[in-house]
Design a protein around this motif. Structure first.
Motif, mmCIF file in Angstrom:
data_model
loop_
_atom_site.group_PDB
_atom_site.id
_atom_site.type_symbol
_atom_site.label_atom_id
_atom_site.label_comp_id
_atom_site.label_asym_id
_atom_site.label_seq_id
_atom_site.Cartn_x
_atom_site.Cartn_y
_atom_site.Cartn_z
ATOM 1 N N GLY A 1 0.943 -1.173 -0.005
ATOM 2 C CA GLY A 1 -0.172 -0.074 -0.063
ATOM 3 C C GLY A 1 0.966 1.398 -0.135
ATOM 4 N N LEU A 2 2.157 1.144 -0.471
ATOM 5 C CA LEU A 2 2.841 2.328 -0.501
ATOM 6 C C LEU A 2 2.738 3.365 -1.751
ATOM 7 N N ILE A 3 1.926 2.769 -2.829
ATOM 8 C CA ILE A 3 1.782 3.414 -3.950
ATOM 9 C C ILE A 3 0.135 4.193 -3.773
ATOM 10 N N GLY A 4 0.013 5.189 -4.041
ATOM 11 C CA GLY A 4 -1.205 6.060 -3.717
ATOM 12 C C GLY A 4 -2.015 6.017 -5.331
ATOM 13 N N ARG A 5 -1.251 5.858 -6.374
ATOM 14 C CA ARG A 5 -1.862 6.074 -7.680
ATOM 15 C C ARG A 5 -2.576 7.322 -7.850
ATOM 16 N N GLU A 6 -2.466 8.408 -7.098
ATOM 17 C CA GLU A 6 -3.184 9.783 -7.247
ATOM 18 C C GLU A 6 -2.516 10.693 -7.952
ATOM 19 N N MET A 7 -1.078 10.848 -7.965
ATOM 20 C CA MET A 7 -0.169 11.771 -8.598
ATOM 21 C C MET A 7 1.105 11.503 -8.596
ATOM 22 N N PHE A 8 1.691 11.451 -9.941
ATOM 23 C CA PHE A 8 3.090 11.324 -10.181
ATOM 24 C C PHE A 8 3.588 12.506 -10.664
ATOM 25 N N ILE B 1 5.450 4.408 -17.476
ATOM 26 C CA ILE B 1 4.638 4.196 -15.976
ATOM 27 C C ILE B 1 3.182 3.269 -16.358
ATOM 28 N N ARG B 2 2.497 3.320 -17.625
ATOM 29 C CA ARG B 2 1.772 2.513 -18.024
ATOM 30 C C ARG B 2 2.095 1.205 -18.180
ATOM 31 N N ARG B 3 3.371 1.220 -18.496
ATOM 32 C CA ARG B 3 3.956 -0.313 -18.686
ATOM 33 C C ARG B 3 4.046 -1.024 -17.398
ATOM 34 N N GLN B 4 4.530 -0.303 -16.375
ATOM 35 C CA GLN B 4 4.815 -0.726 -14.962
ATOM 36 C C GLN B 4 3.649 -1.121 -14.338
ATOM 37 N N PHE B 5 2.637 -0.356 -14.427
ATOM 38 C CA PHE B 5 1.178 -0.505 -13.760
ATOM 39 C C PHE B 5 0.561 -1.789 -14.612
ATOM 40 N N ARG B 6 0.956 -2.079 -15.668
ATOM 41 C CA ARG B 6 0.090 -3.043 -16.401
ATOM 42 C C ARG B 6 0.914 -4.515 -16.086
ATOM 43 N N PHE C 1 -5.314 1.893 -17.541
ATOM 44 C CA PHE C 1 -5.836 3.697 -17.493
ATOM 45 C C PHE C 1 -5.368 4.218 -16.388
ATOM 46 N N ILE C 2 -4.062 4.077 -15.813
ATOM 47 C CA ILE C 2 -3.374 4.600 -14.842
ATOM 48 C C ILE C 2 -3.379 6.109 -15.110
ATOM 49 N N LEU C 3 -2.987 6.292 -16.564
ATOM 50 C CA LEU C 3 -2.524 7.648 -16.832
ATOM 51 C C LEU C 3 -3.876 8.914 -17.059
ATOM 52 N N ARG C 4 -4.984 7.998 -17.153
ATOM 53 C CA ARG C 4 -6.236 8.921 -17.175
ATOM 54 C C ARG C 4 -6.706 9.026 -15.691
ATOM 55 N N LYS C 5 -6.404 8.228 -14.773
ATOM 56 C CA LYS C 5 -6.935 8.283 -13.343
ATOM 57 C C LYS C 5 -5.813 9.300 -12.434
ATOM 58 N N TYR D 1 -3.120 16.113 -23.682
ATOM 59 C CA TYR D 1 -4.487 16.398 -24.035
ATOM 60 C C TYR D 1 -5.124 15.034 -24.953
ATOM 61 N N ARG D 2 -4.359 14.711 -25.850
ATOM 62 C CA ARG D 2 -4.783 13.658 -26.774
ATOM 63 C C ARG D 2 -5.048 12.346 -25.975
ATOM 64 N N LEU D 3 -4.338 12.164 -24.950
ATOM 65 C CA LEU D 3 -4.346 10.987 -24.162
ATOM 66 C C LEU D 3 -5.009 11.075 -23.029
ATOM 67 N N GLY D 4 -5.794 12.078 -22.854
ATOM 68 C CA GLY D 4 -6.863 12.461 -21.755
ATOM 69 C C GLY D 4 -6.044 12.524 -20.273
ATOM 70 N N ILE D 5 -5.021 13.052 -20.080
ATOM 71 C CA ILE D 5 -4.194 13.089 -19.011
ATOM 72 C C ILE D 5 -4.668 14.278 -18.341
ATOM 73 N N ASP D 6 -4.784 14.360 -17.198
ATOM 74 C CA ASP D 6 -4.964 15.351 -16.115
ATOM 75 C C ASP D 6 -3.497 15.893 -15.957
ATOM 76 N N GLY D 7 -2.875 16.580 -16.585
ATOM 77 C CA GLY D 7 -1.560 17.093 -16.424
ATOM 78 C C GLY D 7 -1.214 18.546 -16.075
ATOM 79 N N TYR D 8 -0.399 18.761 -15.246
ATOM 80 C CA TYR D 8 -0.008 20.153 -14.831
ATOM 81 C C TYR D 8 1.496 20.385 -15.090
ATOM 82 N N ILE D 9 1.907 20.870 -16.298
ATOM 83 C CA ILE D 9 3.225 21.036 -16.654
ATOM 84 C C ILE D 9 3.543 22.553 -16.836
ATOM 85 N N ALA D 10 4.215 23.224 -16.054
ATOM 86 C CA ALA D 10 4.534 24.835 -16.154
ATOM 87 C C ALA D 10 5.370 24.945 -17.230
#
Length: 510
Positions: free
Chosen positions: A132-139, A283-288, A296-300, A319-328
């Motif tokens: 339970g050390l991985i929250g899967r909420e933000m990377f 990241i997606r490959r690791q969670f698979r 669908f970890i990148l969309r969550k 935006y094409r992958l539907g990722i909730d990204g925040y890149i300054a």
């Protein structure tokens, strides 16, 4: 007269030592030993050995992996120092069961880790996820630039190295002619030093010739030649806060819950824009591969990254992958009202520009004579400028012109034109012919998103997620430079340090 207690260096003392008792529960070495023995599949190492019936027995890969990872946790990367620790340090003796492998065995084991380190990293990630050390909420994705086992003095493009080689050959010819002319006049010691210098330059020239004959021209992302390194062709020159280094950029994606590294990769390039896509798919490959597979970890989950990963292509990918990204972007803090009085940028330069601007106004693009039909431009001094860039930039069509160095340096109007009168490059000016029809780019969408109160709040979590990880690896674990050469081997060393970090999280948080 003072009296002292008696001592005798010839006396003998027997100390009973049980290695299992030295590895105490709750420590890093205990967790490391338990994970290697119970959670890792080490069968890929067996293909390296062919001593089923003939040959001497080999060291168990579990033993070698334990002592190497434990040495990395103590900041020891030298194979000789690891071998010395196995003879002198009780904890190393306990982990190796006093097997004392030779330093050449350890060096060979480390240099061949690139084939097996990725599955081991995934298996440790499975252990972290099971606890339970991985929250899967933000990377949070970021890079750490470190020097490589190569000198930046051996870097250059093919043309630069060729010129350097011709220059050295010319120096050798002149030194040989001088040496032959003064052969009978110089003292033997001076003659010997001259001969040694000539031999040294000849070796350098031969090294450059071999590199030019065997290595192809290294090309950048746009197909233009870039600098390569003779010692380590995969490494690159890159700017850091401490100056220019010859090295690699270790990229890591870190989960925000307990700062577990979920994916990592080392790149031989200072620019980070091209690394975002492989990191996201990594990241997606690791969670698979985890027991609770989540394709669908990148969309969550949310993705945060700094301005080094900001580009139009990356924003479009987000935006094409539907990722909730925040890149300054690099102007993010200047637009933030919270940093209006910040001193992070060079205030002295800004003050000088302001003082200079109070005396005379700096030339703007409107002061330049631009002809869109002939695609030409003249500066306010009437000098022609050359077209340095023509094409789309950040979704906008741009024609960029630049002044010639020799003209800008002696121009009487350079104080009103250049940001710094002593700069080496000429003035640049850009024109946007289709700016009126330009639509809102993906960069504009990201700016609007990250400038919102929620965007600023979520992006601020990036700093406390990924930076402590690099601080732990650099300072606590002692990774100041990569000791191997070649991108594959450097990537294996980077993954091993990330592996040590994750195992430490299991020890302290699991």
């Amino acid at each position: 007269m003072a009296r002292y207690k008696h001592y005798d260096y010839n006396q003998t003392k027997m100390i009973p030592l049980r290695f299992a008792d030295q590895i105490q529960p709750g420590t890093f070495e205990y967790t490391l030993s338990h994970v290697v023995d119970n959670d890792l599949d080490l069968t890929p190492f067996e293909s390296r050995y062919c001593n089923d019936y003939n040959g001497a027995p080999a060291y168990d890969p579990a033993i070698l992996l334990k002592i190497v990872l434990f040495a990395y946790s103590r900041g020891i990367t030298s194979s000789r120092k690891i071998a010395q620790a196995c003879r002198e340090n009780v904890l190393f003796m306990a982990l190796s069961a006093d097997s004392q492998p030779h330093h050449s065995t350890i060096a060979d084991f480390v240099s061949r880790m690139e084939d097996v380190i990725a599955p081991l990293f995934t298996q440790v990630l499975m252990v972290c996820d099971g606890m339970g050390l991985i929250g899967r909420e933000m990377f949070a994705i970021d890079g750490c630039k470190l020097p490589s086992n190569a000198s930046k003095e051996w870097s250059g493009t093919r043309a630069e190295l060729t010129r350097k080689q011709h220059k050295i050959d010319g120096a050798v010819e002149r030194m040989l002619a001088t040496h032959q002319a003064q052969d009978q006049q110089l003292e033997p010691e001076v003659q010997q030093k001259q001969v040694q210098q000539i031999e040294k330059l000849e070796r350098v020239s031969a090294k450059i010739k071999k590199h030019l004959a065997t290595e192809p021209e290294r090309l950048g992302r746009r197909g233009k030649p870039i600098k390569s390194n003779i010692t380590d062709p995969d490494s690159a020159k890159m700017k850091t806060a401490k100056g220019v280094i010859q090295g690699y950029n270790g990229i890591a994606a870190v989960d925000s819950k307990h700062q577990v590294i979920v994916h990592a990769q080392a790149y031989g390039a200072g620019q980070e824009q091209h690394t975002l896509s492989p990191m996201l798919f990594g990241i997606r490959r690791q969670f698979r591969a985890l027991p609770e597979s989540d394709p669908f970890i990148l969309r969550k989950a949310r993705i945060t990254a700094d301005s080094g990963f900001h580009s139009e292509a990356n924003m479009k990918l987000i935006y094409r992958l539907g990722i909730d990204g925040y890149i300054a972007d690099n102007q993010f803090r200047k637009r933030d009202p919270r940093f209006i009085d910040s001193t992070t940028y060079n205030q002295q330069q800004a003050k000088r520009r302001k003082e200079r601007g109070s005396q005379f106004k700096r030339f703007t693009p409107a002061d330049f004579d631009y002809d869109p039909v002939s695609q030409s431009c003249r500066c306010p001094a009437g000098k022609p400028m050359w077209l340095s860039l023509k094409g789309p930039v950040a979704g906008r069509e741009v024609n960029r012109f630049q002044g010639y160095r020799k003209q800008c340096r002696v121009c009487p109007l350079k104080a009103r034109c250049l940001r710094n009168p002593n700069q080496q490059e000429g003035r640049q000016v850009s024109f946007y012919p289709n700016d009126k029809q330009a639509k809102a780019s993906y960069i504009d969408k990201m700016k609007e998103k990250i400038d919102s109160p929620m965007g600023r709040h979520l992006y601020s979590e990036r700093l406390g997620t990924v930076e402590p990880v690099f601080g732990n690896i650099n300072t606590n674990k002692g990774l100041k430079r990569f000791t191997l050469r070649g991108e594959d081997k450097v990537n294996a060393q980077w993954l091993m340090y990330c592996l040590v970090h994750n195992i430490e999280k299991i020890a302290t948080q699991g």
